[in-house]
Design an enzyme around this catalytic site. Structure first.
Site, PDB file in Angstrom:
ATOM      1  N   PRO A 216      18.438   8.626  62.945  1.00 25.69           N
ATOM      2  CA  PRO A 216      17.796   9.159  64.293  1.00 25.69           C
ATOM      3  C   PRO A 216      18.048   7.856  64.567  1.00 25.69           C
ATOM      4  CG  PRO A 216      16.626  10.600  62.756  1.00 25.69           C
ATOM      5  CD  PRO A 216      17.710  10.033  61.730  1.00 25.69           C
ATOM      6  N   LYS A 221      17.120   1.124  61.307  1.00 29.38           N
ATOM      7  CA  LYS A 221      18.835   0.998  60.648  1.00 29.38           C
ATOM      8  C   LYS A 221      18.897  -0.709  61.190  1.00 29.38           C
ATOM      9  CE  LYS A 221      20.898   4.018  62.673  1.00 29.38           C
ATOM     10  NZ  LYS A 221      19.621   5.063  63.375  1.00 29.38           N
ATOM     11  N   HIS A 437       9.957  28.046  55.332  1.00 32.98           N
ATOM     12  CA  HIS A 437      10.933  28.156  55.053  1.00 32.98           C
ATOM     13  C   HIS A 437      11.062  27.088  53.748  1.00 32.98           C
ATOM     14  CE1 HIS A 437      14.875  28.854  57.498  1.00 32.98           C
ATOM     15  NE2 HIS A 437      15.130  27.876  57.278  1.00 32.98           N
ATOM     16  N   GLU A 438      11.473  25.718  54.177  1.00 35.03           N
ATOM     17  CA  GLU A 438      10.962  25.273  53.348  1.00 35.03           C
ATOM     18  C   GLU A 438      11.603  25.097  51.612  1.00 35.03           C
ATOM     19  OE1 GLU A 438      14.449  22.508  53.516  1.00 35.03           O
ATOM     20  OE2 GLU A 438      13.832  23.684  56.227  1.00 35.03           O
TER      21      GLU A 438
END
Ligand code: ADP
Ligand code: MG
Ligand code: ZN
Length: 643
Positions: A216, A221, A437-438
């Site tokens: 993102p 980066k 959830h994960e």
């Protein structure tokens, strides 16, 4: 790592062509010389001052061929021994003059009177146009050669205008990039290769030609790429994808060509293409011819990446935050075959980033970065840098010399207010749900015999919309998937939702992506892989556009479609039930793992496995559960029980 033996000789890049301003200077000097030296000399020679009497005598003698009155002078051309001399004399009041000149056969009003303007007009009339023609001619021929694939050049048209950095100019090191250890590790190898190519050549290894940094916005980066440049001590070409997009057709491709030509000359070196999605977007199958210019540029890029020799040491880095929109051809081995994820930082990472940036400002001793990092869940590196800066600004505003804890906390709010809009910061309750959830996914995956082990789980929200993420790495690559493996995959995908149901007795929107994927797999199993008894080996779908995207279109009757949909639902339902069963059986581990993930935000595969394989935890589970069988292949026989 050995940074000492870098090649100094690489850095004194000898000028291949003289820069353009040299030509301008030469031209200016010539013009000045003309004006200062030649012109006055000509002028002096060309116009001779005579008295009026000698003028009249010359006229009478028939030596004057032409004459002209200008202001207070009479300019005239006298011919002596076949040589023309320009003279001037003061004009007198002489009524007779015109007749006299006429009688002597002098041509009147026929001279370009001023020597200077004569020369100027030569310059203006000949030299300047010629110069312009030369320039325009060269420019045109260069442009034509470029679009024909030739080379040579005079002006910098169609050049890549990539910025070239060497170590001293970026000054950024890996130590300036906090967190992102995985990315740094992968990039370190590339740096090492550029320093000791021999080491790799001895074994016969060649570096990946390209590495793609994906993540993102604001996660560092570009910063990482610059750090590579700073560490590697080799020339570093940096260009942004948008710079390839040119006003003229064919220029983008020419720029790519030029960039790679330069890179080859300077090898070993690094080429960095930022925001590569601008040029690397998927080519579409049909339509109205698409964007030809962009496609040409992309094709050129693909060709160039194939064209150069990896062992020479040209490494191509690219960054994007939209990897899914990239053309598949770019991602195939031999091009950007190494994908380096640069994710939003976890708790530890956030703390480190804060510390790196806090070095640049003065802070009080009492600042606790861990607390700040905790409060800034979901913030990217860029946002954290911003928080630090805001804190410093706040301190200045209040007339203090140090930024305090309070400054940081306040500035988080300022910056968070910015990204709360983007809905990326999770409340604790949400975080807990996501953690369960994960872990649900991971646990179901791990408990199924054929599922790949979990590599890493994070609950750091990502921009794609997913709130958490379970990364699975297959132990070995395989192209054939058995029916069972596919079913297990579906079960794993439903595991997230199953965990939510089990623990919270309510369901959330967090599973939308899972649902989509599970449906896709289930559908493909039935329509394309012939994995249901009802349809045997009949294809219900055919794939179009296989290499680019792979859309499928239905090729069956309406009735079959209805049946098909039913079968898909059945298949997913069965697997969902299976997943619920597995979780129910291991609810103790589910609690334990979810708690760990909630606290650390990231859990690696090893940590996960350690917890999972530790002695069966009995006390952790708050709920009654029939869990005792720590059977590895649990689940299969549970299939029908829950539904
Ligand atoms: P991207 O290219 O991924 O969008 P950048 O590399 O341009 O992000 O990062 C923007 C700024 O955010 C950097 O200049 C740096 O100040 C800060 N930053 C981002 N990630 C990190 C990090 N991991 N460590 C230190 N600073 C970071
Ligand atoms: Mg960037
Ligand atoms: Zn999920």
């Amino acid at each position: 790592m050995n940074f000492d033996n870098f090649r100094n000789n690489l850095r004194d890049d000898k000028p291949g062509k003289r820069p353009i301003y040299v030509y301008y200077i030469i031209a200016v000097v010539i013009i000045i010389l003309l004006n200062v030296l030649v012109l006055p000399a000509l002028q002096e020679k060309s116009v001779i001052q005579k008295d009026y009497t000698s003028f009249l005598r010359s006229v009478d003698a028939g030596n004057v061929t032409r004459a002209q009155v200008q202001n207070n002078y009479i300019f005239y051309v006298e011919e002596i021994d076949g040589k023309e001399i320009m003279c001037k004399t003061v004009r007198m009041h002489d009524e007779d003059l015109v007749n006299r000149l006429y009688d002597a056969g002098v041509v009147m009003e026929a001279i370009n009177t001023e020597g200077q303007s004569l020369l100027l007009s030569i310059i203006a009339g000949y030299i300047i146009p010629i110069v312009i023609f030369i320039f325009v001619g060269r420019w045109l021929s260069k442009k034509m050669m470029d679009s024909m694939g030739g080379e040579g050049g005079f002006m910098s048209f169609g050049k890549s205008n990539a910025k070239v950095y060497v170590k001293s100019s970026t000054g950024i090191k890996f130590s300036d990039v906090a967190g992102e250890d995985e990315a740094k590790e992968l990039l370190t190898e590339i740096v090492d290769f550029l320093h000791n190519p021999q080491k790799y050549a001895d074994i016969g290894a060649s570096m990946p030609k390209g590495a793609l940094l994906v993540g993102p916005p604001g996660t560092g980066k570009t910063l990482l790429a610059k750090a590579v440049a700073g560490e590697a001590n080799v020339p570093f070409f940096s260009i942004s994808g948008s710079e390839f997009v040119e006003m003229f057709v064919g220029m983008g491709a020419a720029k790519v060509r030029d960039l790679f030509k330069q890179a080859n000359e300077k090898a070993p070196c690094i080429v960095f293409i930022d925001e590569i999605d601008t040029v690397g977007k998927k080519r579409d199958g049909g339509g109205f011819g698409g964007n030809d210019e962009r496609e040409q540029t992309l094709n050129q890029l693909l060709a160039e990446m194939d064209g150069f020799d990896g062992s020479k040491g040209v490494v191509i880095l690219a960054a994007t935050n939209r990897p899914d929109s990239l053309d598949p051809a770019l991602l195939r081995p031999g091009r950007f075959d190494r994908r380096i994820p640069v994710e939003l930082p976890d708790l530890k990472g956030r703390e480190d980033i804060l510390k790196v940036h806090a070095k640049k400002i003065k802070i009080a001793d009492s600042v606790h970065f861990d607390e700040i990092a905790k409060a800034a869940a979901g913030a990217s590196g860029a946002e954290l840098a911003n928080i630090v800066n805001e804190a410093a600004l706040r301190a200045v505003r209040d007339g203090r010399k140090f930024a305090t804890q309070a400054d940081f906390e306040e500035s988080i709010e300022v910056v968070i207010a910015g990204y709360q809009k983007k809905n990326r910061v999770l409340s604790n309750k949400e975080k807990l749900i996501v953690a369960y959830h994960e872990i649900g996914h991971a646990l179901v995956a791990a408990k199924q015999t054929n599922s790949a082990p979990v590599h890493k789980i994070t609950i750091i929200p990502r921009t794609s919309g997913a709130l958490g993420y379970t990364m699975q790495v297959d132990e070995q690559e395989h192209f054939l998937m058995s029916k069972e493996e596919l079913e297990n995959k579906i079960a794993t995908l439903t595991g997230g939702r199953a965990a939510e149901e089990l623990i919270f007795h309510s369901i959330t929107t967090g599973a939308s992506n899972d649902i989509e994927q599970a449906t896709k797999i289930a559908r493909a199993m039935i329509t394309r892989y012939g994995m249901s008894e009802d349809f045997d080996m009949v294809a219900m779908e055919s794939v179009t556009n296989q290499y680019l995207g792979g859309d499928a279109s239905l090729t069956c009757s309406m009735d079959t479609q209805t049946l098909l949909d039913q079968k898909v639902v059945e298949l997913v339902k069965t697997q969902h039930a299976k997943a619920s069963g597995i979780l129910n059986e291991n609810i103790g581990k589910l609690h334990e793992l979810a708690k760990y993930l909630f606290e650390h935000e990231t859990i690696t595969g090893d940590e996960f496995m350690n917890i999972l394989s530790a002695n069966v935890a009995i006390g952790t589970a708050g709920e009654a559960l029939p869990d005792t069988t720590e059977s590895v292949s649990g689940g299969e026989h549970e299939e029908t029980s829950a539904d």
